[in-house]
Enzyme design. Sequence first.
Site, mmCIF file in Angstrom:
data_model
loop_
_atom_site.group_PDB
_atom_site.id
_atom_site.type_symbol
_atom_site.label_atom_id
_atom_site.label_comp_id
_atom_site.label_asym_id
_atom_site.label_seq_id
_atom_site.Cartn_x
_atom_site.Cartn_y
_atom_site.Cartn_z
ATOM 1 N N ARG A 48 50.580 -25.833 -4.406
ATOM 2 C CA ARG A 48 50.206 -26.884 -6.027
ATOM 3 C C ARG A 48 48.345 -26.950 -6.178
ATOM 4 O O ARG A 48 48.485 -27.780 -7.047
ATOM 5 C CB ARG A 48 51.654 -28.122 -5.662
ATOM 6 C CG ARG A 48 52.855 -27.921 -5.591
ATOM 7 C CD ARG A 48 53.460 -28.956 -4.377
ATOM 8 N NE ARG A 48 53.649 -28.406 -3.347
ATOM 9 C CZ ARG A 48 53.845 -29.281 -2.697
ATOM 10 N NH1 ARG A 48 53.250 -30.173 -2.634
ATOM 11 N NH2 ARG A 48 54.043 -29.088 -1.218
ATOM 12 N N HIS A 92 58.962 -30.502 4.509
ATOM 13 C CA HIS A 92 58.618 -30.105 4.294
ATOM 14 C C HIS A 92 59.421 -29.778 2.364
ATOM 15 O O HIS A 92 59.862 -29.651 2.484
ATOM 16 C CB HIS A 92 58.035 -28.287 4.784
ATOM 17 C CG HIS A 92 56.657 -28.000 3.776
ATOM 18 N ND1 HIS A 92 56.668 -27.452 2.521
ATOM 19 C CD2 HIS A 92 55.057 -28.702 4.073
ATOM 20 C CE1 HIS A 92 55.259 -27.832 2.499
ATOM 21 N NE2 HIS A 92 54.435 -28.171 3.849
#
Length: 485
Positions: A283, A260
Site C-alpha cells: 500500500r 493486521h
Amino acid sequence: MASTIREGRSVIVVGSGLAGLAAASAALRSNAKAVVLLERAVKPGGNSIKASSGINGAPTRFQSQPPLDTTFFSDTVKSAGKRIPSSAPEQTRRKGLIKVLTDKSSSAIDFLADDIGVDLSVIAQLGGHSVARTHRGAGKTPPGADIVTRLLKKLQNDKRFQLRTGCEVTKLISTTESSGPGARPKVVGVKVRSGDEITSLAGPVVFATGGFAGDTDGLLAKFRPDLAGIPSTNEPRPGMHNLLTEIGARLVDMDSVQIHPTGFVDPLSQDSHLKFLAAEMLRGEGGILLYNGKRFVNELGTREQVSHAIMQLNPNLGPLKQWKVQILLDPGACTAAGSHVAFYEWKGLLSRKKVSELDETTRDTVKNYSLAVAKHIPDVFGRSAFGHWTLAGGQEDNEKEVCVGWVTPVTHFTMGGVVINEKGQVLASSLEADDEVVIPGLWAAGEITGGIHGDNRLGGSSLLECVVFGRIAGEQAASQLTDDG
Ligand SMILES: Cc1cc2nc3c(=O)[nH]c(=O)nc-3n(C[C@H](O)[C@H](O)[C@H](O)COP(=O)(O)OP(=O)(O)OC[C@H]3O[C@@H](n4cnc5c(N)ncnc54)[C@H](O)[C@@H]3O)c2cc1C
Ligand SMILES: *[C@@H]1O[C@H](CO)[C@@H](O)[C@H](O)[C@H]1NC(C)=O
C-alpha cells in the site's frame, strides 16, 4: 507423583521460538549443567521463524548516529496507550517492564550480532517509531529465520543442550513449600507427552510457548468472541496459558489483540486458516483497496483504521470470517514493490491483468483515481501520499498491467498474557496488587507474557522481548539450579 519427584538438574525450557532459544542460551552461559528444550511441534522455531520486518534496538551501532536514539521508551509507552494507568503501582510495574525492554535492547542486538553472528546492519522505521530502529540483515533470509537457525545451531554445539521435538508439556508439577495460610505452590518440573507416553521432568521451568492468535476457537474466541473465526498469520495451535493459570498465574490484557488489515487469501486455498501477510509496503508503494470494485478507505491509515473499515463491510461467511477485499497495484507500484511482488506472484497470491481485463466498476475506479492522482485533486478518503502510482487515467492505460490479489484482516499478535515481573518471574498477583506474589521455580518470556505492550505492540518489539526477557529468564532459572545444586 509431584511429591516424589527429585530436584532437577536441568533447566527446562518449554517452547523453541525465539524466547525459548534465548532462555536456553542464557542458561548455558550462566553455567547450567544441562538445558532441556521441549517443543510440541516436529520442527523448532514457532512463529518466530516467520518474522520478516526485524528486531528493535536503541541506541545501536547500526543506526545512523548521531543523534543518539533516546525515544524508544517514550514511543513504547505511547503505543501502550490507556492501558498504562495514571497511578501506581500498576503504572510503575508496566513502565518498569518497558524500561527493561528498551534499556536492554542495545545489548540484545549486540548479543545477536556479535555472539550469534546475525547480520542486523539494515535499519527500517516502522509505524509508531520516532526514528529508524528495526534491524534486519542485508541478505535474502528474513530476520526471524536467520536469528532462529543461527541461535539453534550455536546451542546444538553445546553438549549440555538437548532439544526434544514432538514433546508437549501438558502440566506443571508443583509442590507446596510450607503449609498454612499464604502457602504457595513451587514449580518443580513438568509433565511431557510424546506420542502415547507421558513422563515427568524435574527442574526450574522457563515457559515460552508463544501467543494465542492462532487459537481461533479456543482462547481467542474466549477473550475476543468478536474475532472468532478470523484467520491468522500465526500457526494454528492452542494457547497454553491455562497451564499457568492452573497453578495460580494471573493474566492481563487478554482482550488486546493486534489485527493486521491485509492477509492474502490464496485463491487455491481460500479457507486456509493460516494466511500470508500482504506487507504494508504494497500500500505504501501505491496499492489501493477495493470492495466490489470501489475504494472505501484511506489505504495509508493506521492498521486499526484500515482493519476497522474493512470489518464494517459485509463478511463472506464460510468456515472462516473473511472479507473479499481486492488489493490493486498499478504498474508504478508493482515495479516499486518489485522483489515482494515477484515473491507473491510466485506464491500465486498476486497476479497480473491488463486494465482492459478488469470489470467495469474496477476500471472506472482506477480511471477516476488515476485522474485525481495525476491532477492533484484531494482524495475523497483523505489519502495524501500515492507512492509510485503512474497511471494517469487516459486511454493508453488500458494496455498496461496491474497486480491484483485478495486480502482480508487477520489476527497477528496477542498483547496479553501472564503477568511477570522485571526478572521474568511468573506472578500470582495482578499488576494492580499492592504486594507482588511470585510463583517460585517458574519464569516466562515472549508472547505468552502480558503487560509490556498494552494497547498495541510496536513492530519489531516482539522479537526484542523474546531476546531480552528470554535471556533474563534463562539466567534466573540457571541460578536457581546452582542454588539448589
Ligand atoms: C508472519 C509473522 C511475522 C512477524 N514479524 C515480526 C517482526 O518482523 N518483528 C517482530 O518483532 N515480531 C514479528 N512477529 C511476531 C513475533 O514473531 C512473535 O511474537 C514471536 O516470535 C513470538 O515468539 P515466542 O518465542 O514467544 O513464541 P513462538 O515463536 O510462537 O514459539 C512458541 C513455541 O512453543 C511451542 N509450544 C507451545 N505450546 C507448547 C507446549 N505445551 N509444549 C511444548 N512446546 C510448546 C510452539 O510449538 C512454538 O514452537 C511476526 C509474527 C508473524 C506470525
Ligand atoms: C467515476 O467518476 C464519475 C464522474 O465523476 C462518476 O460518475 C463515477 O461514479 C465514478 N466511478 C466510480 C466507480 O467511482
